[in-house]
Scaffold this motif. Structure first.
Motif, PDB file in Angstrom:
ATOM      1  N   THR A 199       2.330  -6.957  14.380  1.00 24.94           N
ATOM      2  CA  THR A 199       2.601  -7.847  13.249  1.00 24.94           C
ATOM      3  C   THR A 199       1.977  -7.293  11.962  1.00 24.94           C
ATOM      4  O   THR A 199       0.828  -6.849  11.955  1.00 24.94           O
ATOM      5  CB  THR A 199       2.042  -9.251  13.521  1.00 24.94           C
ATOM      6  OG1 THR A 199       2.625  -9.773  14.721  1.00 24.94           O
ATOM      7  CG2 THR A 199       2.338 -10.192  12.358  1.00 24.94           C
ATOM      8  N   ILE A 200       2.748  -7.332  10.877  1.00 19.80           N
ATOM      9  CA  ILE A 200       2.198  -6.921   9.581  1.00 19.80           C
ATOM     10  C   ILE A 200       1.255  -8.005   9.091  1.00 19.80           C
ATOM     11  O   ILE A 200       1.638  -9.173   8.941  1.00 19.80           O
ATOM     12  CB  ILE A 200       3.327  -6.679   8.556  1.00 19.80           C
ATOM     13  CG1 ILE A 200       4.224  -5.524   9.017  1.00 19.80           C
ATOM     14  CG2 ILE A 200       2.749  -6.383   7.177  1.00 19.80           C
ATOM     15  CD1 ILE A 200       5.410  -5.275   8.102  1.00 19.80           C
ATOM     16  N   ALA A 201       0.007  -7.616   8.837  1.00 18.94           N
ATOM     17  CA  ALA A 201      -1.016  -8.564   8.405  1.00 18.94           C
ATOM     18  C   ALA A 201      -1.160  -8.587   6.889  1.00 18.94           C
ATOM     19  O   ALA A 201      -1.353  -9.654   6.286  1.00 18.94           O
ATOM     20  CB  ALA A 201      -2.358  -8.214   9.049  1.00 18.94           C
ATOM     21  N   LYS A 202      -1.114  -7.407   6.262  1.00 16.11           N
ATOM     22  CA  LYS A 202      -1.315  -7.303   4.827  1.00 16.11           C
ATOM     23  C   LYS A 202      -0.423  -6.207   4.254  1.00 16.11           C
ATOM     24  O   LYS A 202       0.006  -5.294   4.966  1.00 16.11           O
ATOM     25  CB  LYS A 202      -2.776  -6.938   4.507  1.00 16.11           C
ATOM     26  CG  LYS A 202      -3.822  -7.953   4.909  1.00 16.11           C
ATOM     27  CD  LYS A 202      -5.215  -7.455   4.509  1.00 16.11           C
ATOM     28  CE  LYS A 202      -6.303  -8.425   4.942  1.00 16.11           C
ATOM     29  NZ  LYS A 202      -7.648  -7.945   4.550  1.00 16.11           N
ATOM     30  N   ILE A 203      -0.230  -6.304   2.959  1.00 14.49           N
ATOM     31  CA  ILE A 203       0.288  -5.187   2.177  1.00 14.49           C
ATOM     32  C   ILE A 203      -0.787  -4.881   1.145  1.00 14.49           C
ATOM     33  O   ILE A 203      -1.037  -5.695   0.247  1.00 14.49           O
ATOM     34  CB  ILE A 203       1.621  -5.517   1.480  1.00 14.49           C
ATOM     35  CG1 ILE A 203       2.661  -6.031   2.487  1.00 14.49           C
ATOM     36  CG2 ILE A 203       2.137  -4.299   0.740  1.00 14.49           C
ATOM     37  CD1 ILE A 203       3.038  -5.038   3.558  1.00 14.49           C
ATOM     38  N   LEU A 204      -1.447  -3.755   1.293  1.00 11.65           N
ATOM     39  CA  LEU A 204      -2.490  -3.353   0.352  1.00 11.65           C
ATOM     40  C   LEU A 204      -1.929  -2.264  -0.560  1.00 11.65           C
ATOM     41  O   LEU A 204      -1.355  -1.281  -0.074  1.00 11.65           O
ATOM     42  CB  LEU A 204      -3.721  -2.813   1.093  1.00 11.65           C
ATOM     43  CG  LEU A 204      -4.565  -3.814   1.877  1.00 11.65           C
ATOM     44  CD1 LEU A 204      -5.777  -3.107   2.480  1.00 11.65           C
ATOM     45  CD2 LEU A 204      -5.021  -4.974   1.007  1.00 11.65           C
ATOM     46  N   PHE A 205      -2.128  -2.433  -1.849  1.00 17.03           N
ATOM     47  CA  PHE A 205      -1.564  -1.475  -2.794  1.00 17.03           C
ATOM     48  C   PHE A 205      -2.586  -0.422  -3.199  1.00 17.03           C
ATOM     49  O   PHE A 205      -3.766  -0.721  -3.421  1.00 17.03           O
ATOM     50  CB  PHE A 205      -1.008  -2.198  -4.021  1.00 17.03           C
ATOM     51  CG  PHE A 205       0.361  -2.754  -3.780  1.00 17.03           C
ATOM     52  CD1 PHE A 205       1.488  -2.054  -4.166  1.00 17.03           C
ATOM     53  CD2 PHE A 205       0.520  -3.965  -3.108  1.00 17.03           C
ATOM     54  CE1 PHE A 205       2.761  -2.543  -3.900  1.00 17.03           C
ATOM     55  CE2 PHE A 205       1.783  -4.470  -2.843  1.00 17.03           C
ATOM     56  CZ  PHE A 205       2.912  -3.757  -3.238  1.00 17.03           C
ATOM     57  N   THR A 206      -2.107   0.807  -3.262  1.00 14.13           N
ATOM     58  CA  THR A 206      -2.949   1.922  -3.690  1.00 14.13           C
ATOM     59  C   THR A 206      -3.286   1.769  -5.165  1.00 14.13           C
ATOM     60  O   THR A 206      -2.719   0.917  -5.864  1.00 14.13           O
ATOM     61  CB  THR A 206      -2.234   3.259  -3.449  1.00 14.13           C
ATOM     62  OG1 THR A 206      -1.008   3.272  -4.213  1.00 14.13           O
ATOM     63  CG2 THR A 206      -1.900   3.445  -1.972  1.00 14.13           C
ATOM     64  N   SER A 207      -4.192   2.605  -5.668  1.00 13.93           N
ATOM     65  CA  SER A 207      -4.682   2.439  -7.039  1.00 13.93           C
ATOM     66  C   SER A 207      -3.638   2.737  -8.097  1.00 13.93           C
ATOM     67  O   SER A 207      -3.732   2.260  -9.224  1.00 13.93           O
ATOM     68  CB  SER A 207      -5.895   3.348  -7.263  1.00 13.93           C
ATOM     69  OG  SER A 207      -5.524   4.712  -7.149  1.00 13.93           O
ATOM     70  N   GLY A 208      -2.643   3.532  -7.759  1.00 16.17           N
ATOM     71  CA  GLY A 208      -1.609   3.842  -8.733  1.00 16.17           C
ATOM     72  C   GLY A 208      -2.048   4.778  -9.832  1.00 16.17           C
ATOM     73  O   GLY A 208      -1.537   4.735 -10.951  1.00 16.17           O
ATOM     74  N   SER A 209      -3.003   5.652  -9.520  1.00 18.68           N
ATOM     75  CA  SER A 209      -3.523   6.562 -10.540  1.00 18.68           C
ATOM     76  C   SER A 209      -2.511   7.635 -10.927  1.00 18.68           C
ATOM     77  O   SER A 209      -2.618   8.239 -11.984  1.00 18.68           O
ATOM     78  CB  SER A 209      -4.814   7.226 -10.043  1.00 18.68           C
ATOM     79  OG  SER A 209      -4.583   7.953  -8.856  1.00 18.68           O
ATOM     80  N   THR A 210      -1.530   7.882 -10.077  1.00 18.95           N
ATOM     81  CA  THR A 210      -0.516   8.908 -10.370  1.00 18.95           C
ATOM     82  C   THR A 210       0.881   8.307 -10.463  1.00 18.95           C
ATOM     83  O   THR A 210       1.875   8.991 -10.293  1.00 18.95           O
ATOM     84  CB  THR A 210      -0.525   9.996  -9.288  1.00 18.95           C
ATOM     85  OG1 THR A 210      -0.284   9.387  -8.006  1.00 18.95           O
ATOM     86  CG2 THR A 210      -1.848  10.720  -9.241  1.00 18.95           C
ATOM     87  N   GLY A 211       0.965   7.023 -10.744  1.00 16.78           N
ATOM     88  CA  GLY A 211       2.251   6.339 -10.813  1.00 16.78           C
ATOM     89  C   GLY A 211       2.063   4.901 -10.387  1.00 16.78           C
ATOM     90  O   GLY A 211       0.943   4.399 -10.326  1.00 16.78           O
ATOM     91  N   MET A 212       3.148   4.213 -10.106  1.00 17.71           N
ATOM     92  CA  MET A 212       3.049   2.835  -9.656  1.00 17.71           C
ATOM     93  C   MET A 212       2.424   2.771  -8.261  1.00 17.71           C
ATOM     94  O   MET A 212       2.646   3.657  -7.432  1.00 17.71           O
ATOM     95  CB  MET A 212       4.429   2.185  -9.651  1.00 17.71           C
ATOM     96  CG  MET A 212       4.861   1.700 -11.025  1.00 17.71           C
ATOM     97  SD  MET A 212       3.758   0.401 -11.641  1.00 17.71           S
ATOM     98  CE  MET A 212       4.359   0.230 -13.322  1.00 17.71           C
ATOM     99  N   PRO A 213       1.621   1.731  -7.996  1.00 24.11           N
ATOM    100  CA  PRO A 213       0.972   1.615  -6.685  1.00 24.11           C
ATOM    101  C   PRO A 213       1.993   1.549  -5.554  1.00 24.11           C
ATOM    102  O   PRO A 213       3.093   1.025  -5.724  1.00 24.11           O
ATOM    103  CB  PRO A 213       0.198   0.294  -6.793  1.00 24.11           C
ATOM    104  CG  PRO A 213       0.074   0.018  -8.253  1.00 24.11           C
ATOM    105  CD  PRO A 213       1.273   0.614  -8.892  1.00 24.11           C
ATOM    106  N   LYS A 214       1.594   2.083  -4.418  1.00 27.67           N
ATOM    107  CA  LYS A 214       2.444   2.027  -3.219  1.00 27.67           C
ATOM    108  C   LYS A 214       1.907   0.930  -2.301  1.00 27.67           C
ATOM    109  O   LYS A 214       0.692   0.768  -2.153  1.00 27.67           O
ATOM    110  CB  LYS A 214       2.446   3.371  -2.488  1.00 27.67           C
ATOM    111  CG  LYS A 214       3.006   4.517  -3.315  1.00 27.67           C
ATOM    112  CD  LYS A 214       3.139   5.797  -2.511  1.00 27.67           C
ATOM    113  CE  LYS A 214       1.790   6.414  -2.149  1.00 27.67           C
ATOM    114  NZ  LYS A 214       1.075   6.967  -3.303  1.00 27.67           N
TER     115      LYS A 214
END
Length: 613
Positions: free
Chosen positions: A211-226
């Motif tokens: 089961t997917i528990a979270k979606i954590l976004f990366t910092s986005g230092s080189t573009g939009m966060p993933k």
């Protein structure tokens, strides 16, 4: 396949007993190899809620989460209260149509209510999307928040203060997203009145390792966060691996005072879930390692006396002077401390030595310093569970973790595989495909090397970000991470951080950020950062320390020929300093492009080759 191990149980303090380091090595040829833990990973847990349900029965009245209330007193929930409120909130979320495809956004920072909503959503299989606070409060365009909404398609968003988040709420309402706050039209207290019924039980029964528990976004230092997909298995594997190598966690419930943001994996997964796994108590620190906020942390530590203390190097830098000066704080800090955990590899020697000396003074024994290495996409790939005498060692692979080392540009690139690694990025198949090699190892972009090439159980040394490193015009590679740590050590305690420059230039430079408290001690006067930047005593100190540092270097890859003192601190609002207190090297270079140009143009405020201009 070869193995190495430190065979005896390692005892580093009165309480902390670690499992011996035990590593298997498989050579792949051409200088490449794989390291694995000798310990099996026991995954007998279906989902995170099993931890909560266990402690609600075994320790119903034990404090789980606490925070400062309006009257400045601690407001808390016990494990039994947490489970009851989790179920009620889960019923509310389900009634609003949230499900695995319509997640819950959380815009505001760490709080008891944030924690309860996070647990409630995960309890019934609704993914949680904790969002970096600056995306809503400090970005006029809301660009990253808009991107996150487009990526995740949320069904609801929560923020503690509807007025403070009015701009974000107006945008979210225009997207037909339900809004929840503490003081708006639909409140947390109203949600808490929901009756937990069969729908909650039925949804809970469907939650498992996949089961997917979270979606954590990366910092986005080189573009939009993933958007990193975080499954129940990833979180469970991390906690079951930790307790295997830190068995003392099961001897007594741990207690922490912690500020690290829950939209990052360190604070929100490693620390939060560690308390939940082991029946611990989490005091939410309303302070941060910045001027004007560290005092709150100091007060909280003095009152709580944590058994584990997690922080970033900047946090220890600001805490150390207070520990030296305040005997009551020092006693409270070390009284029941089992270990000090520093995030990342770069804890300067003077901080390590200072904390170690105070620990010996208070306890008559060394308090263990430990670290780990992981990413949003790969939680706790390595962890320290043996004595180390300096920063840089990031441990060995945890149970279930495999680290592949491949020669790359004169370094060994580290790739990771295991149940703690993400399956990919949400709604981004292209970036997901790019993130893994043909054997399913995640491409971390980090480099590492063995502390002892003949004995992997002595640990892995972090060797910088391959993507941050650059070449001088001479073709010489510069290892940015290592250089930054060494420079800060040389310029301690005046310099608190640095951005390394020199890409496609003939020599290395640095933009320096000052430690205001240490500048005040040196100069004997209160001033702004800009004022200290011009102070002759500060400039002379840096010039002399830089000259000494350069005299000890043997080549252009480590010699810093010019520095410029920045007149303002890194900006949290612009994400120049991350939520965890780290300098964002790439973004800082972009935002301070004019400063870099001035650094190499030799403007009058530049300190050249150890001489103050």
């Amino acid at each position: 396949m070869s193995s190495s191990a430190q065979q005896s149980e390692t005892t580093l303090s009165r309480s902390a007993k670690f499992a011996p380091a035990s590593v298997l090595r498989e050579d792949l040829g051409g200088g490449a190899f794989v390291l694995r833990s000798s310990y099996p990973l026991d995954m007998n847990v279906g989902c995170l809620s099993e931890y909560l349900e266990r402690w609600a029965i075994d320790a119903p009245d034990r404090l789980f989460l606490a925070e400062r209330g309006a009257d400045d007193r601690w407001v808390s929930v016990t494990y039994s209260e947490t489970l009851a409120q989790t179920k009620a909130l889960a019923a509310f979320l389900l009634s609003k149509g949230l499900n695995k495809d319509r997640p819950l956004l959380i815009l505001s920072g760490n709080s008891v209510r944030h924690g309860l909503l996070m647990l409630a959503a995960m309890h019934v299989g609704i993914p949680v999307v904790p969002v970096s606070v600056p995306y809503s409060l400090f970005d006029e365009s809301l660009a990253k928040l808009r991107h996150i909404v487009k990526t995740t398609n949320p069904g609801m968003a929560y923020a503690d203060d509807a007025s403070a988040y009015a701009r974000a709420f107006d945008y979210l309402a225009s997207e037909d997203i339900e809004l929840l706050s503490d003081n708006g039209a639909q409140t947390f207290d109203q949600a808490l009145q929901s009756a937990a019924g069969s729908a909650v039980d039925q949804a809970r029964a469907t939650v498992n390792n996949d089961t997917i528990a979270k979606i954590l976004f990366t910092s986005g230092s080189t573009g939009m966060p993933k958007g990193v997909i975080v499954t129940q298995a990833m979180m469970l594997a991390t906690q079951e691996a930790v307790v295997k190598i830190w068995p003392f966690l099961e001897s007594a419930p741990p207690v922490i005072v912690d500020w690290l943001p829950w939209n990052h994996t360190f604070g929100g997964n490693f620390n939060f879930n560690m308390m939940l796994r082991n029946g611990g108590s989490f005091y939410i620190d309303d302070g941060k390692p910045v001027p004007g906020e560290i005092e709150k942390t100091i007060r909280n530590v003095r009152e709580v006396s944590p058994s584990l203390f997690f922080n970033v190097p900047r946090g220890f830098d600001m805490l150390l002077p207070a520990l030296r000066e305040d005997a009551a704080l020092r006693s409270a800090f070390f009284k029941r401390l089992d270990l000090i955990f520093f995030s990342g590899a770069g804890l300067p020697d003077h901080l390590w030595e200072g904390l170690e000396q105070l620990g010996l003074q208070e306890r008559g024994e060394k308090i263990p310093f430990v670290s780990a290495w992981g990413l949003t996409e790969a939680m706790m790939a390595t962890c320290v569970h043996f004595p180390i005498d300096k920063a840089g060692v990031i441990g060995v692979p945890g149970p279930g973790s495999e680290i592949k080392f491949l020669p790359n540009g004169g370094k060994l690139e580290m790739r990771v595989r295991g149940p703690h690694v993400t399956t990919g990025y949400l709604n981004n198949p292209e970036k997901t495909a790019e993130a893994f090699d043909e054997e399913g190892y995640f491409l971390t972009g980090d480099a590492g090397r063995l502390q002892d090439p003949d004995d992997p159980s002595k640990g892995i040394v972090f060797d910088g970000r391959i993507s941050e490193n650059f070449k001088l015009m001479t073709g010489t590679w510069v290892a940015v991470g290592n250089l930054r740590v060494n420079l800060l050590q040389a310029l301690s305690p005046i310099a608190s951080d640095a951005v390394i420059t020199g890409h496609d230039r003939t020599e290395i430079g640095a933009l320096l950020f000052l430690n205001a408290d240490e500048c005040k001690t040196l100069t004997g006067r209160d001033d702004t950062l800009a004022g200290y930047a011009d102070d002759p005593a500060v400039r002379t100190f840096i010039a002399e320390k830089l000259a000494t540092y350069n005299a000890e270097q043997t080549g252009s890859a480590t010699r810093v020929k010019r520095v410029r003192i920045e007149r303002n601190a890194p900006s949290v609002e612009k994400n120049e300093i991350t939520d965890k207190g780290y300098i964002n090297q790439r973004l800082a270079l972009e935002l301070r492009a004019d400063a870099v140009l001035g650094l190499y143009a030799g403007t009058e405020d530049v300190i050249l080759s150890g001489k103050a201009s």
